[in-house]
Scaffold this active site. Structure first.
Site, PDB file in Angstrom:
ATOM      1  N   CYS A 380       0.850  -1.201   0.000  1.00 32.57           N
ATOM      2  CA  CYS A 380       0.000   0.000   0.000  1.00 32.57           C
ATOM      3  C   CYS A 380       0.881   1.244   0.000  1.00 32.57           C
ATOM      4  O   CYS A 380       1.481   1.561  -1.007  1.00 32.57           O
ATOM      5  CB  CYS A 380      -0.995  -0.044   1.161  1.00 32.57           C
ATOM      6  SG  CYS A 380      -2.464   0.928   0.798  1.00 32.57           S
ATOM      7  N   HIS A 506      -3.490  -5.138   0.370  1.00 32.05           N
ATOM      8  CA  HIS A 506      -2.926  -5.635   1.638  1.00 32.05           C
ATOM      9  C   HIS A 506      -2.934  -7.162   1.691  1.00 32.05           C
ATOM     10  O   HIS A 506      -3.857  -7.755   2.251  1.00 32.05           O
ATOM     11  CB  HIS A 506      -3.731  -5.080   2.816  1.00 32.05           C
ATOM     12  CG  HIS A 506      -3.528  -3.628   3.042  1.00 32.05           C
ATOM     13  ND1 HIS A 506      -2.516  -3.126   3.834  1.00 32.05           N
ATOM     14  CD2 HIS A 506      -4.198  -2.550   2.563  1.00 32.05           C
ATOM     15  CE1 HIS A 506      -2.570  -1.803   3.832  1.00 32.05           C
ATOM     16  NE2 HIS A 506      -3.589  -1.432   3.075  1.00 32.05           N
ATOM     17  N   GLU A 508      -1.354  -9.014   3.540  1.00 29.97           N
ATOM     18  CA  GLU A 508      -1.198  -9.523   4.915  1.00 29.97           C
ATOM     19  C   GLU A 508      -2.537  -9.904   5.547  1.00 29.97           C
ATOM     20  O   GLU A 508      -2.561 -10.562   6.580  1.00 29.97           O
ATOM     21  CB  GLU A 508      -0.453  -8.506   5.790  1.00 29.97           C
ATOM     22  CG  GLU A 508      -1.231  -7.267   6.202  1.00 29.97           C
ATOM     23  CD  GLU A 508      -1.147  -6.112   5.199  1.00 29.97           C
ATOM     24  OE1 GLU A 508      -0.911  -6.368   3.997  1.00 29.97           O
ATOM     25  OE2 GLU A 508      -1.344  -4.945   5.618  1.00 29.97           O
TER      26      GLU A 508
HETATM   27  N1  GLN Z   1      -2.049   6.762   2.739  1.00 27.50           N
HETATM   28  C1  GLN Z   1      -2.106   5.988   1.538  1.00 27.50           C
HETATM   29  C2  GLN Z   1      -3.459   6.096   0.854  1.00 27.50           C
HETATM   30  O1  GLN Z   1      -4.427   6.487   1.452  1.00 27.50           O
HETATM   31  C3  GLN Z   1      -1.771   4.540   1.794  1.00 27.50           C
HETATM   32  C4  GLN Z   1      -2.788   3.838   2.612  1.00 27.50           C
HETATM   33  C5  GLN Z   1      -2.273   2.549   3.210  1.00 27.50           C
HETATM   34  O2  GLN Z   1      -1.093   2.292   3.209  1.00 27.50           O
HETATM   35  N2  GLN Z   1      -3.154   1.745   3.758  1.00 27.50           N
HETATM   36  O3  GLN Z   1      -3.563   5.799  -0.316  1.00 27.50           O
END
Ligand code: GLN
Length: 533
Positions: A380, A506, A508
Site C-alpha cells: 500500500c 494488503h 497480509e
Molecule cells: N495513505 C495511503 C493512501 O491512502 C496509503 C494507505 C495505506 O497504506 N493503507 O492511499
C-alpha cells in the site's frame, strides 16, 4: 447451532482474541465448522478512525469492514468467512437503535437499554450463526466495565432463549504471580467470576492465564470459589515460541473434549498433525534465519503492524526458515541515513501508512533496497513509496510525490482517487475491501501467485497516477497487475532488480500459518537467496 461466549476478567490484553482463535482452530481439527466474532463495548462505530496508539492495527475484511485486529487472529486460526456483521460495537448498536427511534419503529414506546439495546445485540447473534456448527463470540473489555454490561445482559437472555445446553461460557482470567510471596494469586479471578454471577452468568470453563504452572491445590481452590468443576479449570501458560502453539496447548489441557462434551456435540477426535507440523517448522526450522527490516513509524507498538509480522512468520513456515524482524523507525533513517539501519538485512518491507511523518525516511529505504539489490516488498503506502522513489531518482522528476504529502507537487505520481475527492467523512470512506486484480504473465507477482486472476483487500485513498505510467514503464518500473474494470495499477515491479515489488493492496490480510500468502512466501524466498549470496 452451538454458541460459545468468551469473556475476560481482571485485566485487559489477556490474549482473549488468541484464545478464541486457538479454540476455533482446535474445534476445526474435529471437523466442525466454526465462526468467530467480536463484540466490542466501546462507542466508536468501528476502529477505522482510531489511532494506532490507541488501538493497534485496523483489520480489513473482504467486504471492506474495518474491524478490530482480533478478527485477524480469527481468520488466521480458522476458516470461517467473516463479514461486517462479525464485529459489533456499542457505537453500532446505539446508532441502529437511534435510527429506529427516529424512524418511529418503536411506536412511541420508551426506548431503553433493556430490551431495545439488548434485543439489537441478540439479533446479531441470531443473524450471525447460520452457516456453522459453532459460533464463538468474544466480548471485548473486562468484566466489571460499565459499558460491557448491556452485552453481558444480552448473553444471559440469549442463553435462556436458545437453551442452556446450547451455550457455553468461557471466562479467561489472570492469575498474578507475587514474587515476594512466591505464589500465584486466585483472588482477583474469584472476584471477577463473582461479578459475572451477579449478572446471572455462571462460567462453564475458566481459562487461567499464568506465567507459572498451577498446583492441584489451586485448581481445587478456583473450582470451589468460582463454582467451576476442577477439570474445567484450565491452565494457559505464556507460549514459549509462537502463538501457533496455542491450539496444541489447549488440546493438552483437554479443552476441546470439555467443550464438545458440555455442548453435547457428536464429532470425531481431533487431528493435530497440521498444527504440529506448523509448530515444528517454527521451533526448529531447517533453513536457518533471514533478517527482514520492517520500516515504519509505529515500530515500538506491539500491534500496529500485527498482520504483517504474522504473515512474515507464515512465510517462514512456508520456506522452513526463521524470519527475524528488525523494526526500523523511518524517522531515524531521515536523521542518520539508511545504511546504518539497513546494512546486513536480507529484505526490506514497507507497510501501509497515512500522513507525512517519516515519509522521506521510507523513500531513502526504498532507494537503498533498489540500489543494493535487496529484496523489497512495498505494501500500500510501501508501493506508493517505491513509485515516488523511482520517479525521483531514476526518471529524474525532482520533487515527485504523492498529493497526500505535497498537494502542490510538480509531479503527482501518486494522486487522490477521483471518487475520493468530494468525501469529507473520515469513517469507512476509503477504497475498502476485496477487488479483483489481473496479474500480468511474466511478472514476479505472476510467478508467485501462479494464477492470472486474484482478489486482494484494499484500504487507501490515493493511487498510482496513470499519466506517468508510460514514462515509468519505459524507465524500468513495470506494471505487474491492474484492476481490470478501472485500469488502476495494483502491482509495480522494478525490472532490473532481483525482487522489488509493490502492491496497492494488503496481502497480509489473507495469510494463514498453514497457507502462507504467495507474495510473502516469494519475498522471504528471495531474502534467503540474498542471504546465501
Ligand atoms: N495513505 C495511503 C493512501 O491512502 C496509503 C494507505 C495505506 O497504506 N493503507 O492511499
Amino acid at each position: 447451532m452451538k454458541y460459545i461466549f468468551i469473556t475476560g476478567g481482571v485485566v485487559s490484553s489477556l490474549g482473549k482474541g488468541l484464545t478464541s482463535g486457538a479454540l476455533g482452530a482446535l474445534l476445526e481439527t474435529r471437523q466442525l465448522t466454526v465462526k468467530i466474532q467480536k463484540f466490542d463495548p466501546y462507542l466508536n462505530v468501528d476502529p477505522g478512525t482510531m489511532s494506532p496508539f490507541q488501538h493497534g492495527e485496523v483489520y480489513v475484511l473482504d467486504d471492506g469492514a474495518e474491524t478490530d485486529l482480533d478478527l485477524g487472529h480469527y481468520e488466521r486460526f480458522t476458516h470461517g468467512k467473516l463479514s461486517r456483521f462479525n464485529n459489533l460495537t456499542s457505537g453500532q448498536v446505539y446508532e441502529r437503535v437511534l435510527q429506529k427511534e427516529r424512524r418511529g419503529d418503536y411506536l412511541g414506546k420508551t426506548v431503553q437499554v433493556i430490551p431495545h439495546v439488548t434485543n439489537e445485540i441478540k439479533d446479531r447473534l441470531y443473524a450471525a450463526g447460520k452457516e456453522c456448527d459453532v459460533l464463538i463470540t468474544e466480548i471485548g473489555g473486562t468484566v466489571g466495565d460499565i459499558e460491557g454490561l448491556p452485552f453481558l445482559e444480552a448473553l444471559r437472555q440469549f442463553s435462556l432463549e436458545v437453551g442452556k445446553q446450547n451455550v457455553l461460557f468461557i471466562h479467561v482470567t489472570l492469575l498474578p504471580y507475587l514474587k515476594a510471596a512466591g505464589e500465584l494469586k486466585t483472588k482477583p479471578s474469584q472476584q471477577s467470576v463473582a461479578k459475572l454471577r451477579e449478572i446471572g452468568i455462571q462460567p462453564d470453563i475458566l481459562v487461567c492465564r499464568t506465567e507459572e504452572p498451577m498446583t492441584l491445590d489451586m485448581r481445587q481452590k478456583l473450582s470451589l470459589f468460582c463454582n467451576v468443576e476442577p477439570a474445567a479449570v484450565i491452565e494457559e501458560m505464556d507460549v514459549a515460541h509462537s502463538i501457533y502453539e496455542l491450539p496444541s496447548m489447549l488440546a493438552q489441557e483437554g479443552v476441546d473434549k470439555l467443550v464438545v462434551e458440555k455442548l453435547g456435540i457428536d464429532c470425531p477426535e481431533s487431528d493435530m498433525s497440521g498444527w504440529n507440523n506448523i509448530v515444528r517448522r517454527i521451533i526448529s526450522p531447517q533453513g536457518g534465519e533471514v533478517k527482514i527490516a520492517v520500516v515504519g513509524k509505529y515500530i515500538d507498538l506491539q500491534d500496529a503492524y500485527k498482520s504483517i509480522y504474522e504473515s512474515l512468520a507464515h512465510a517462514g513456515v512456508g520456506n522452513d526458515c526463521a524470519v527475524k524482524v528488525v523494526r526500523v523507525d523511518s524517522e531515524t533513517i531521515e536523521k542518520d541515513g539508511a545504511q546504518k539501519y539497513l546494512s546486513g538485512v536480507n529484505g526490506i518491507l514497507i507497510p501501509g501508512g497515512f500522513g507525512d511523518r517519516g515519509i522521506e525516511g521510507k523513500i531513502l529505504a526504498a532507494k537503498y533496497a533498489r540500489e543494493n539489490k535487496i529484496p523489497y516488498f512495498g505494501i500500500c503506502l510501501g508501493m506508493q513509496i517505491a513509485v515516488i522513489e523511482y520517479a525521483r531518482d531514476v526518471l529524474g522528476l525532482d520533487g515527485a510525490n504523492s498529493t497526500e504529502f505535497d498537494e502542490s507537487t510538480k509531479y503527482p505520481v501518486i494522486t487522490i482517487m477521483d471518487e475520493q475527492k468530494a468525501i469529507v467523512d473520515k469513517g469507512a470512506t476509503m477504497r475498502l475491501g476485496s477487488y479483483e486484480c489481473r496479474v500480468f504473465e511474466g511478472s514476479k507477482a505472476s510467478a508467485a501467485y501462479g494464477t492470472e486472476t486474484i482478489r486482494e483487500r484494499h484500504r487507501h485513498r490515493f493511487e498510482y497516477n496513470n499519466e506517468y505510467r508510460k514514462r515509468l514503464i519505459d524507465a524500468g518500473l513495470d506494471v505487474g497487475g491492474i484492476n481490470p474494470k478501472r485500469d488502476l495499477v495494483e502491482i509495480v515491479e522494478v525490472r532490473d532488480h532481483p525482487w522489488m515489488v509493490g502492491v496497492q493492496f494488503h496481502p497480509e490480510f489473507q495469510s494463514k500459518p498453514g497457507k502462507p500468502h504467495p507474495l510473502f512466501c516469494a519475498f522471504v524466498e528471495q531474502a534467503l537467496k540474498n542471504r546465501n549470496k
